[in-house]
Enzyme design. Structure first.
Site, PDB file in Angstrom:
ATOM      1  N   LYS A 115       0.489  13.365   4.682  1.00 15.75           N
ATOM      2  CA  LYS A 115      -0.647  12.647   5.257  1.00 15.75           C
ATOM      3  C   LYS A 115      -1.914  12.831   4.445  1.00 15.75           C
ATOM      4  O   LYS A 115      -2.704  11.909   4.314  1.00 15.75           O
ATOM      5  CB  LYS A 115      -0.877  13.065   6.717  1.00 15.75           C
ATOM      6  CG  LYS A 115       0.214  12.546   7.628  1.00 15.75           C
ATOM      7  CD  LYS A 115      -0.188  12.501   9.077  1.00 15.75           C
ATOM      8  CE  LYS A 115       0.985  11.924   9.880  1.00 15.75           C
ATOM      9  NZ  LYS A 115       0.773  11.940  11.310  1.00 15.75           N
ATOM     10  N   LYS A 198      11.388   7.169   7.036  1.00 13.40           N
ATOM     11  CA  LYS A 198      11.519   7.209   8.501  1.00 13.40           C
ATOM     12  C   LYS A 198      10.695   6.094   9.140  1.00 13.40           C
ATOM     13  O   LYS A 198       9.655   5.694   8.612  1.00 13.40           O
ATOM     14  CB  LYS A 198      11.145   8.596   9.051  1.00 13.40           C
ATOM     15  CG  LYS A 198       9.689   8.829   9.346  1.00 13.40           C
ATOM     16  CD  LYS A 198       9.468  10.055  10.244  1.00 13.40           C
ATOM     17  CE  LYS A 198       7.994  10.111  10.650  1.00 13.40           C
ATOM     18  NZ  LYS A 198       7.638  11.043  11.680  1.00 13.40           N
ATOM     19  N   LYS A 201       4.980   5.376  13.129  1.00 17.95           N
ATOM     20  CA  LYS A 201       3.829   4.658  13.675  1.00 17.95           C
ATOM     21  C   LYS A 201       2.793   4.425  12.598  1.00 17.95           C
ATOM     22  O   LYS A 201       2.158   3.388  12.544  1.00 17.95           O
ATOM     23  CB  LYS A 201       3.143   5.509  14.760  1.00 17.95           C
ATOM     24  CG  LYS A 201       3.924   5.693  16.021  1.00 17.95           C
ATOM     25  CD  LYS A 201       2.960   6.152  17.118  1.00 17.95           C
ATOM     26  CE  LYS A 201       3.540   7.104  18.116  1.00 17.95           C
ATOM     27  NZ  LYS A 201       3.802   8.442  17.788  1.00 17.95           N
TER      28      LYS A 201
END
Ligand code: ATP
Ligand code: LTN
Length: 335
Positions: A115, A198, A201
């Site tokens: 991230k 994956k 969201k």
């Protein structure tokens, strides 16, 4: 006294809807576990502010997340559903645990690395770095024996165990070491357009993600357009056929039929029929959740009331843990 093993898990309100990976990798297990375990489930709103967000959206998404959990089958009479920020002990224990965590240890977490890379090293907040320590506090406050999550959370669970062990070693046996509870078959649902990544969201493109609250027609369209691989065989082969493998796993998880049995069933058939069946299975699973979520959202006062009740139950457990932790660490009693 409740003698069932304790379970805790959390989900972030970072999107308007959960996706198929959240549902199969986490939420469905939560529902299944609510009777055999003494279960605590929270919407982790404090985790959701570790990246850019808007306050109005956070409020809306937190309610939507809670409504979806109830709509998927969590029953407030049989488990405790609450919002993380309603229980201030989560942030309190985080501080104590942060002081037991090494800088290197925190920076090694892969979710942080992913991230912070995505947002740019300097744009990444300290909160993003300490995110797994807040997660450890979520778990340790409730003395959870098991934590049902997707495989991406394994590293955070290891850190949680390390911190509990370190605390116990230093201050005396206090915290329970949790075990990850990862369903083998659905540990990683992948993106429909990029089947080696994956389903997520925050990083999937709209075409790659299947939302629980999505219109059936849109779900069908996305599944029909899912990337499949060259060749025509419907066979699980993660390396060479990640797209088909993902669809097989999805259908298997939703239908209860094993992947080898599905391979037999679709032998000699094209991708078209197979994808249509996957689409119908997804639509059938999501339609009732979507309907119930809308009903729950129509009565915000009642939803908020249920969450207050959950927070009261959660706080009772969390406050007791923090009191013991503070005493062991040498803080003066408050009288
Ligand atoms: P993001 O990718 O933006 O970090 P997320 O989609 O992973 O978010 P979370 O709220 O972080 O969503 O995860 C909730 C739960 O869903 C976790 O237990 C996580 O392991 C699980 N999960 C998320 N994505 C998948 C997936 N693709 N397959 C299986 N489980 C998943
Ligand atoms: N980090 C998790 C969400 C999460 C969680 C938790 C999961 C926060 N606190 C406690 C299990 C237990 C994620 O990104 N999926």
């Amino acid at each position: 006294m409740d003698r069932r093993p304790r379970v805790l898990s959390g989900i972030q309100p970072t999107a308007a809807s959960f996706h198929l990976g959240n549902y199969l990798g986490a939420v469905r297990q939560w529902v299944e576990m609510q009777d055999a375990y003494d279960a605590f489930y929270c919407v982790v709103d404090l985790h959701a502010i570790t990246v850019e967000y808007s306050p109005a959206e956070l409020r809306r998404r937190t309610r939507r997340a809670a409504a979806q959990l109830l709509a998927a089958g969590l029953d407030p009479e049989r488990c405790t559903v609450f919002v993380q920020s309603h229980v201030p002990q989560h942030t309190e224990l985080t501080w104590m645990l942060q002081c037991l965590t090494g800088m290197g240890e925190a920076s090694r977490m892969t979710q942080f690395k992913d991230k912070s890379q995505r947002y740019g090293e300097s744009a990444a907040s300290v909160g993003l770095l300490t995110y797994p320590i807040l997660q450890a506090a979520d778990i340790l406050l409730y003395h959870a024996d098991y934590v049902p999550v997707g495989v991406d959370q394994k590293q955070h669970l290891e850190l949680t165990r390390d911190l509990a062990q370190r605390f116990n070693h230093r201050f005396g046996e206090t915290l329970t070491l949790p075990n990850p509870y990862i369903m083998q078959a659905v540990q990683k649902i992948t993106d429909l357009q990029e089947p080696t990544a994956k389903m997520s969201k925050s990083s999937s493109s709209p075409g790659g993600i299947l939302d629980v609250l999505e219109e059936p027609s849109s779900l069908r369209k996305k599944i029909m357009r899912a990337v499949t691989d060259t060749g025509t065989e419907i066979k699980a082969d993660e390396e060479n056929k990640p797209g088909v493998t993902n669809l097989l796993q999805i259908l298997s998880a939703l239908s209860g039929t094993s992947v080898p049995d599905l391979e037999k069933r679709y032998e000699g058939q094209g991708y078209g029929t197979f994808k249509k069946d996957v689409a119908e299975a997804v639509v059938e699973a999501f339609a009732p959740i979507r309907e119930r979520t809308e009903k729950l959202l129509a009565d915000e006062a009642e939803l908020d009331r249920l969450l207050v009740e959950g927070a009261v139950r959660a706080r009772a457990v969390a406050a007791e843990t923090v009191a013991v932790v503070k005493d062991r660490m040498g803080f003066l009693p408050q009288g």
